[in-house]
Design an enzyme around this catalytic site. Structure first.
Site, mmCIF file in Angstrom:
data_model
loop_
_atom_site.group_PDB
_atom_site.id
_atom_site.type_symbol
_atom_site.label_atom_id
_atom_site.label_comp_id
_atom_site.label_asym_id
_atom_site.label_seq_id
_atom_site.Cartn_x
_atom_site.Cartn_y
_atom_site.Cartn_z
ATOM 1 N N ARG A 1 0.845 -1.201 0.000
ATOM 2 C CA ARG A 1 0.000 0.000 0.000
ATOM 3 C C ARG A 1 0.874 1.242 0.000
ATOM 4 O O ARG A 1 2.055 1.199 0.344
ATOM 5 C CB ARG A 1 -0.906 0.021 1.232
ATOM 6 C CG ARG A 1 -0.129 0.073 2.521
ATOM 7 C CD ARG A 1 -0.871 0.712 3.670
ATOM 8 N NE ARG A 1 -0.054 0.617 4.882
ATOM 9 C CZ ARG A 1 0.946 1.424 5.187
ATOM 10 N NH1 ARG A 1 1.264 2.418 4.376
ATOM 11 N NH2 ARG A 1 1.633 1.272 6.305
ATOM 12 N N TYR B 1 5.101 4.072 7.710
ATOM 13 C CA TYR B 1 4.803 3.106 8.771
ATOM 14 C C TYR B 1 3.478 3.436 9.457
ATOM 15 O O TYR B 1 3.172 4.609 9.705
ATOM 16 C CB TYR B 1 5.908 3.103 9.831
ATOM 17 C CG TYR B 1 7.141 2.349 9.420
ATOM 18 C CD1 TYR B 1 7.173 0.949 9.431
ATOM 19 C CD2 TYR B 1 8.286 3.035 9.016
ATOM 20 C CE1 TYR B 1 8.308 0.262 9.044
ATOM 21 C CE2 TYR B 1 9.433 2.354 8.631
ATOM 22 C CZ TYR B 1 9.431 0.968 8.648
ATOM 23 O OH TYR B 1 10.566 0.289 8.259
ATOM 24 N N THR B 2 2.709 2.404 9.744
ATOM 25 C CA THR B 2 1.504 2.570 10.554
ATOM 26 C C THR B 2 1.460 1.457 11.587
ATOM 27 O O THR B 2 2.106 0.411 11.441
ATOM 28 C CB THR B 2 0.210 2.511 9.715
ATOM 29 O OG1 THR B 2 0.132 1.235 9.062
ATOM 30 C CG2 THR B 2 0.169 3.612 8.679
ATOM 31 N N TYR B 3 0.676 1.703 12.621
ATOM 32 C CA TYR B 3 0.409 0.693 13.649
ATOM 33 C C TYR B 3 -1.023 0.208 13.517
ATOM 34 O O TYR B 3 -1.930 0.999 13.246
ATOM 35 C CB TYR B 3 0.607 1.295 15.046
ATOM 36 C CG TYR B 3 0.037 0.433 16.154
ATOM 37 C CD1 TYR B 3 0.701 -0.707 16.589
ATOM 38 C CD2 TYR B 3 -1.187 0.748 16.757
ATOM 39 C CE1 TYR B 3 0.167 -1.520 17.586
ATOM 40 C CE2 TYR B 3 -1.728 -0.049 17.754
ATOM 41 C CZ TYR B 3 -1.046 -1.181 18.159
ATOM 42 O OH TYR B 3 -1.574 -1.985 19.144
ATOM 43 N N ILE C 1 -4.865 6.597 6.362
ATOM 44 C CA ILE C 1 -5.396 6.189 5.056
ATOM 45 C C ILE C 1 -4.240 5.696 4.192
ATOM 46 O O ILE C 1 -3.205 6.353 4.108
ATOM 47 C CB ILE C 1 -6.109 7.360 4.356
ATOM 48 C CG1 ILE C 1 -7.319 7.812 5.176
ATOM 49 C CG2 ILE C 1 -6.542 6.968 2.942
ATOM 50 C CD1 ILE C 1 -7.968 9.086 4.671
ATOM 51 N N GLY C 2 -4.414 4.530 3.606
ATOM 52 C CA GLY C 2 -3.406 3.992 2.691
ATOM 53 C C GLY C 2 -4.045 2.955 1.794
ATOM 54 O O GLY C 2 -4.637 1.999 2.283
ATOM 55 N N GLY D 1 -6.965 0.436 2.903
ATOM 56 C CA GLY D 1 -8.056 1.365 3.185
ATOM 57 C C GLY D 1 -7.774 2.338 4.295
ATOM 58 O O GLY D 1 -6.808 3.107 4.233
ATOM 59 N N ILE D 2 -8.591 2.302 5.362
ATOM 60 C CA ILE D 2 -8.515 3.305 6.423
ATOM 61 C C ILE D 2 -8.439 2.620 7.781
ATOM 62 O O ILE D 2 -8.813 1.454 7.924
ATOM 63 C CB ILE D 2 -9.734 4.257 6.399
ATOM 64 C CG1 ILE D 2 -11.028 3.497 6.745
ATOM 65 C CG2 ILE D 2 -9.862 4.939 5.041
ATOM 66 C CD1 ILE D 2 -12.248 4.373 6.900
ATOM 67 N N CYS E 1 3.596 7.544 9.969
ATOM 68 C CA CYS E 1 3.532 8.254 8.682
ATOM 69 C C CYS E 1 4.665 9.258 8.508
ATOM 70 O O CYS E 1 4.539 10.229 7.760
ATOM 71 C CB CYS E 1 2.176 8.924 8.492
ATOM 72 S SG CYS E 1 0.824 7.735 8.452
#
Length: 220
Positions: A69, A73-75, A150-151, A162-163, A180
């Site tokens: 995506r 980086y996201t958690y 959002i990605g 998605g989100i 992010c």
């Protein structure tokens, strides 16, 4: 027609990716309806296509999943609602930027159901809230915290990923990454804002506001 799927418990991330890719392929082939899949994951970090290794500040804390995506980086973890969005962007105008804007507006409308004002910021991915309940920053302005990420990825003009919206995750878990790539702002959740919102409450709001931003497509 958009199918809504809600998974109970915690969903394995790689299993989620496999499901999304298979469903997106079937949507592109005209063999399946569009879908919104609502899940929670065990604690983990994901690395988008723009992720910088220096933003993974605690690589041994939770599993790290490279993913295709967009974003950094996201958690993901318990207490965070992830909505995987498998929609036919081709039939919805072939406009990726407008599609992402619709995702942002959907999140903002969902938060508004709980009297939370979500906002977009130029150069910052996701949805933010101004924290007037906190002291001002060094610049003399109220701090801003991220409440939603959002990605997405497209394949044959069908979206997946998605989100994510923070309902009541352990906010300390975000400390293992620079979310992010943004260091000067924090992270919040609906419960952190003082709202007794449950996951079920959020799901109802997501469904109620969805068609205002993603009206049904007309098949040829």
């Amino acid at each position: 027609m958009v199918e809504w799927i809600i998974s109970e418990g915690l969903t394995d991330y790689r299993e989620a990716e496999t499901f999304m890719e298979e469903r997106a392929a079937r949507i592109a082939a005209g063999q399946a309806d569009e879908a919104i899949w609502l899940v929670e994951h065990p604690p983990l970090y994901t690395a988008g296509t723009s992720a910088k290794i220096e933003d993974l500040t605690d690589p041994d804390r939770f599993p790290v999943y490279p993913t295709k995506r967009g974003g950094q980086y996201t958690y993901h973890g318990p207490g965070q609602r992830v909505a995987y969005v498998m929609l036919d962007v081709g039939k919805r105008g072939h406009d990726v930027r407008a599609f992402v804007q619709s995702l942002e507006e959907w999140v903002i409308a969902t938060l508004a159901e709980f009297n939370v004002r979500g906002e977009i910021r130029e150069g910052r991915v996701g949805v933010w809230v101004v924290r007037n309940d906190k002291g001002q920053t060094a610049l003399g302005t109220p701090p801003e915290d991220k409440i939603a990420a959002i990605g997405i990825r497209l394949r044959k003009w069908v979206s997946f990923h998605g989100i994510s919206i923070n309902v009541e995750p352990d906010l300390s878990h975000f400390g293992g990454i620079v979310p992010c790539g943004i260091t000067e702002h924090g992270v919040t959740s609906l419960v952190d804002l003082g709202l007794p919102v449950t996951m079920d409450d959020l799901d109802v709001a997501l469904k109620r506001t969805f068609e205002d931003h993603f009206p049904p497509v007309v098949s040829n």
